[in-house]
Design a protein around this motif. Structure first.
Motif, PDB file in Angstrom:
ATOM      1  N   UNK A  40       0.808  -1.217   0.000  1.00 17.38           N
ATOM      2  CA  UNK A  40       0.000   0.000   0.000  1.00 17.38           C
ATOM      3  C   UNK A  40       0.845   1.272   0.000  1.00 17.38           C
ATOM      4  N   UNK A  41       1.924   1.285   0.765  1.00 19.82           N
ATOM      5  CA  UNK A  41       2.695   2.512   0.920  1.00 19.82           C
ATOM      6  C   UNK A  41       3.745   2.715  -0.169  1.00 19.82           C
ATOM      7  N   UNK A  42       4.434   1.652  -0.568  1.00 20.27           N
ATOM      8  CA  UNK A  42       5.518   1.806  -1.541  1.00 20.27           C
ATOM      9  C   UNK A  42       5.076   1.520  -2.976  1.00 20.27           C
ATOM     10  N   UNK A  43       4.236   0.519  -3.157  1.00 24.11           N
ATOM     11  CA  UNK A  43       3.777   0.179  -4.508  1.00 24.11           C
ATOM     12  C   UNK A  43       2.493   0.903  -4.894  1.00 24.11           C
ATOM     13  N   UNK A  44       1.867   1.595  -3.931  1.00 19.05           N
ATOM     14  CA  UNK A  44       0.623   2.335  -4.157  1.00 19.05           C
ATOM     15  C   UNK A  44      -0.487   1.446  -4.719  1.00 19.05           C
ATOM     16  N   UNK A  45      -0.593   0.234  -4.183  1.00 13.03           N
ATOM     17  CA  UNK A  45      -1.663  -0.670  -4.591  1.00 13.03           C
ATOM     18  C   UNK A  45      -2.984  -0.209  -3.997  1.00 13.03           C
ATOM     19  N   UNK A  46      -4.074  -0.615  -4.628  1.00 14.78           N
ATOM     20  CA  UNK A  46      -5.401  -0.321  -4.098  1.00 14.78           C
ATOM     21  C   UNK A  46      -6.000  -1.513  -3.362  1.00 14.78           C
ATOM     22  N   UNK A  47      -5.591  -2.726  -3.729  1.00 17.04           N
ATOM     23  CA  UNK A  47      -6.192  -3.930  -3.137  1.00 17.04           C
ATOM     24  C   UNK A  47      -5.141  -5.026  -3.007  1.00 17.04           C
ATOM     25  N   UNK A  48      -5.207  -5.746  -1.884  1.00 20.15           N
ATOM     26  CA  UNK A  48      -4.377  -6.918  -1.657  1.00 20.15           C
ATOM     27  C   UNK A  48      -5.293  -8.027  -1.144  1.00 20.15           C
ATOM     28  N   UNK A  49      -5.125  -9.216  -1.715  1.00 22.56           N
ATOM     29  CA  UNK A  49      -5.967 -10.339  -1.300  1.00 22.56           C
ATOM     30  C   UNK A  49      -5.108 -11.577  -1.092  1.00 22.56           C
ATOM     31  N   UNK A  50      -5.687 -12.565  -0.442  1.00 22.27           N
ATOM     32  CA  UNK A  50      -5.001 -13.829  -0.180  1.00 22.27           C
ATOM     33  C   UNK A  50      -6.052 -14.928  -0.060  1.00 22.27           C
ATOM     34  N   UNK A  51      -5.618 -16.162  -0.237  1.00 24.21           N
ATOM     35  CA  UNK A  51      -6.528 -17.303  -0.121  1.00 24.21           C
ATOM     36  C   UNK A  51      -5.836 -18.427   0.636  1.00 24.21           C
ATOM     37  N   UNK A  52      -6.644 -19.248   1.290  1.00 22.65           N
ATOM     38  CA  UNK A  52      -6.132 -20.426   1.997  1.00 22.65           C
ATOM     39  C   UNK A  52      -7.177 -21.526   1.911  1.00 22.65           C
ATOM     40  N   UNK A  53      -6.714 -22.769   1.986  1.00 21.82           N
ATOM     41  CA  UNK A  53      -7.669 -23.866   2.054  1.00 21.82           C
ATOM     42  C   UNK A  53      -8.447 -23.752   3.359  1.00 21.82           C
ATOM     43  N   UNK A  54      -9.712 -24.050   3.307  1.00 23.96           N
ATOM     44  CA  UNK A  54     -10.548 -23.918   4.503  1.00 23.96           C
ATOM     45  C   UNK A  54     -10.089 -24.846   5.623  1.00 23.96           C
ATOM     46  N   UNK A  55      -9.383 -25.912   5.277  1.00 21.66           N
ATOM     47  CA  UNK A  55      -8.897 -26.820   6.317  1.00 21.66           C
ATOM     48  C   UNK A  55      -7.592 -26.332   6.944  1.00 21.66           C
ATOM     49  N   UNK A  56      -7.151 -25.127   6.600  1.00 22.28           N
ATOM     50  CA  UNK A  56      -5.910 -24.562   7.131  1.00 22.28           C
ATOM     51  C   UNK A  56      -6.189 -23.261   7.894  1.00 22.28           C
TER      52      UNK A  56
END
Length: 104
Positions: A40-56
């Protein structure tokens, strides 16, 4: 830790893997927090997301700790070792990052 960046859409996907001997020591949370800050601060992104298996749950607990919000579950989204696994997605937009006072 890694971040796949789409400059066109000003977004990135956060991904991480931590070896079992290092679980529960806060390394992934601290690193993820710093990657979010960098995005957000250095790359000036608007959105960051992530995913994980529900069993984790250990993985998506990190996402919660760094301020990401649950966005939904994709049933049987990936095939891992011959088994279809559900993925839960978390995300954050820059305005939420700023509003939550996460800016350094």
């Amino acid at each position: 830790m890694s971040m796949g960046v789409s400059q066109k859409h000003k977004r990135a996907e956060l991904a991480y893997w931590v070896g079992q001997p290092f679980w529960g020591q806060g390394f992934a949370t601290e690193a993820a927090r710093r990657i979010i800050q960098f995005g957000f601060e250095d790359l000036d992104l608007n959105r960051i997301f992530a995913a994980a298996m529900t069993k984790n749950p250990g993985s998506y607990k990190i996402m919660r700790k760094i301020g990401m919000k649950e966005e939904g579950t994709f049933p049987q989204h990936v095939l891992k070792w011959g088994v279809y696994e559900d993925l839960v997605f978390y995300g954050m937009v820059k305005s939420d990052y700023l509003r939550e006072g996460l800016l350094s």
